[in-house]
Design a protein around this motif. Structure first.
Motif, short mmCIF file in Angstrom:
data_model
loop_
_atom_site.label_atom_id
_atom_site.label_comp_id
_atom_site.label_asym_id
_atom_site.label_seq_id
_atom_site.Cartn_x
_atom_site.Cartn_y
_atom_site.Cartn_z
N VAL A 289 -28.62 -13.28 -5.14
CA VAL A 289 -27.42 -13.33 -5.97
C VAL A 289 -26.19 -13.10 -5.10
CG1 VAL A 289 -26.14 -12.20 -7.85
CG2 VAL A 289 -28.59 -12.62 -8.10
N SER A 290 -26.28 -12.12 -4.21
CA SER A 290 -25.17 -11.82 -3.31
C SER A 290 -24.85 -13.02 -2.42
CB SER A 290 -25.52 -10.61 -2.44
OG SER A 290 -24.49 -10.34 -1.53
N ARG A 291 -25.88 -13.70 -1.92
CA ARG A 291 -25.67 -14.88 -1.07
C ARG A 291 -25.00 -16.01 -1.87
NH1 ARG A 291 -27.75 -15.46 3.76
NH2 ARG A 291 -28.25 -17.66 3.52
N ILE A 292 -25.41 -16.18 -3.11
CA ILE A 292 -24.80 -17.21 -3.96
C ILE A 292 -23.33 -16.87 -4.18
CG2 ILE A 292 -24.77 -18.24 -6.27
CD1 ILE A 292 -27.86 -17.81 -6.30
N GLU A 293 -23.05 -15.61 -4.52
CA GLU A 293 -21.68 -15.19 -4.78
C GLU A 293 -20.77 -15.36 -3.56
OE1 GLU A 293 -22.33 -11.73 -8.16
OE2 GLU A 293 -22.41 -11.16 -6.04
N SER A 294 -21.33 -15.15 -2.38
CA SER A 294 -20.52 -15.26 -1.17
C SER A 294 -20.45 -16.68 -0.63
CB SER A 294 -21.06 -14.32 -0.09
OG SER A 294 -22.38 -14.72 0.29
N ILE B 102 -28.59 -18.88 -14.38
CA ILE B 102 -27.47 -17.95 -14.23
C ILE B 102 -26.47 -18.15 -15.37
CG2 ILE B 102 -25.45 -17.36 -12.82
CD1 ILE B 102 -27.23 -17.94 -10.34
N LEU C 210 -19.27 -21.89 -15.30
CA LEU C 210 -19.78 -21.13 -14.16
C LEU C 210 -19.30 -21.75 -12.84
CD1 LEU C 210 -21.70 -18.86 -13.17
CD2 LEU C 210 -23.50 -20.59 -13.13
N ASP D 55 -13.32 -22.78 -12.15
CA ASP D 55 -12.45 -21.76 -12.72
C ASP D 55 -11.92 -22.19 -14.08
OD1 ASP D 55 -12.71 -19.96 -10.66
OD2 ASP D 55 -11.02 -20.78 -9.54
#
Length: 115
Positions: A13-18, A31, A42, A45
């Motif tokens: 999840v962190s990798r996707i967010e970054s 998600i 998703l 914006d």
């Protein structure tokens, strides 16, 4: 919590967010579902919306409908739309009813006794 809901590990999840992760379409859909948003909401914006959004209360009305109720309500909505567009008399009748409703509310407000 998102990772648990989607069935992936928190690090992913962190990798996707970054922007370092490359999720599959299935993960993206999962998600979006977990966050109760559409995939376009998703991914963007502000999605380019060409159609008006439903007022919030309508979606709440449909949340607890089963498949049969949803199908019937969809049919009723489609037929109502067709009738509204095909009949200027029907449109006038609805507008008159709405005008009376607004006037009735104004009268109720005026009739309230002052404290």
């Amino acid at each position: 919590m998102l990772a648990d809901a989607v069935g992936i590990v928190p690090v992913y999840v962190s990798r996707i967010e970054s922007g370092l992760g490359n999720p599959s379409l299935e993960i993206i859909v999962n998600i979006a579902n977990a966050l109760y948003v559409s995939v376009d909401e998703l991914l963007y914006d502000e999605p380019d919306r060409k159609e008006p959004q439903l007022p919030g209360g309508y979606l709440d009305l449909l949340k607890d409908c089963d498949e049969y109720e949803t199908r019937i309500l969809s049919y009723v909505l489609k037929m109502s739309k067709k009738t509204l567009r095909d009949s200027s008399d029907f449109r006038k009748m609805i507008e008159e009813m709405e005008a009376k409703k607004i006037k009735g509310k104004q009268r109720k407000i005026q009739k309230k006794p002052l404290p």
